[in-house]
Design a protein around this motif. Structure first.
Motif, short mmCIF file in Angstrom:
data_model
loop_
_atom_site.label_atom_id
_atom_site.label_comp_id
_atom_site.label_asym_id
_atom_site.label_seq_id
_atom_site.Cartn_x
_atom_site.Cartn_y
_atom_site.Cartn_z
N TYR A 36 0.83 -1.19 0.00
CA TYR A 36 0.00 0.00 0.00
C TYR A 36 0.87 1.24 0.00
O TYR A 36 1.91 1.29 0.66
N GLN A 62 -3.80 0.33 -2.76
CA GLN A 62 -3.05 -0.90 -3.00
C GLN A 62 -2.33 -0.78 -4.33
O GLN A 62 -2.98 -0.67 -5.38
N GLN A 82 -4.79 0.69 4.19
CA GLN A 82 -3.86 1.64 4.78
C GLN A 82 -4.63 2.90 5.14
O GLN A 82 -5.49 3.36 4.38
N SER A 96 -1.16 0.45 8.70
CA SER A 96 -1.82 -0.52 7.83
C SER A 96 -2.34 -1.69 8.64
O SER A 96 -1.83 -2.00 9.73
#
Lengths: 114, 110
Positions: free
Chosen positions: A49, A54, A68, A74
């Motif tokens: 991320y 992503q 995240q 995260s």
């Protein structure tokens, strides 16, 4: 400067349950990657991320997901746990996308599925 | 698909006995090759990044080198505290994160 922190450090779950693991990157790092480490397969990339998006994903089933937050922290989630999910889950942070910047790893979360 | 093969799988040396660890790789467009050290029960610790063939980097008793097909981690006059698993990883042109080798388990005997 504090390193990468992961919580919890150890976890025991039952097959079929779900689990959420947390990772706090090094201050100023915006990229967070997750890896699974097992004795047989070694370290395998799960996903990365960057700025809450992503960027890329490894070859794992959809039961593995992540996200995240705006502060770069995260989480990864594994649903419907299987015995084969028992592993050390490692989080790594880097300044930017991990392709060229070195990654710094946390101590990992040891997940045992019974 | 990126691939990384490390050899040997395990290596036992006497203190002061220099040696080299090998990392062979195939990757479409190398972005970086990374060396890590991992102690039991801990996450990997970053050692070096190499970006292009001919590049070399040193840190204490360790020296990493890179060619177009492989990288070597040379350990000079090792000490028992150098005992660990050494991991090699590559980042290629695809967007699949780092690809790691299985590692070399190094034991330095006093």
């Amino acid at each position: 400067k504090a390193g990468v922190t992961q919580t919890p450090r150890y976890l025991i779950k039952t097959r079929g349950q779900q689990v959420t693991l947390s990772c706090s990157p090094i201050s100023g790092h915006r990229s967070v990657s997750w890896y699974q480490q097992t004795p047989g397969q070694g370290l395998q990339f799960l996903f990365e991320y960057f700025s809450e998006t992503q960027r890329n994903k490894g070859n794992f089933p959809g039961r593995f997901s992540g996200r995240q937050f705006s502060n770069s922290r995260s989480e990864m989630n594994v649903s419907t746990l299987e015995l084969g999910d028992s592993a050390l889950y490692l989080c790594a942070s880097s300044l930017a996308w991990s392709g060229t910047y070195e990654q710094y790893f946390g101590p990992g979360t040891r997940l045992t599925v019974t | 698909e990126d691939q990384v093969t490390q050899s040997p799988e395990a290596l036992r040396l006497q203190e002061g006995e220099s040696s080299s660890l090998n990392c062979s790789y195939t990757v479409s467009g190398l972005r970086g090759l990374f060396w890590y050290r991992q102690d039991p029960g801990k996450g990997p610790e970053f050692l070096f990044t190499l970006y292009s063939a001919g590049e070399e980097k040193e840190k204490e008793r360790l020296k990493a080198t890179l060619t177009k097909k492989e990288s070597f981690l040379h350990i000079t006059a090792p000490k028992p505290e150098d005992s660990a698993t050494y991991l090699c990883a590559v980042s290629g042109g695809g967007a699949d994160g780092l690809t790691f080798g299985k590692g070399t388990h190094l034991i330095i005997q006093p």
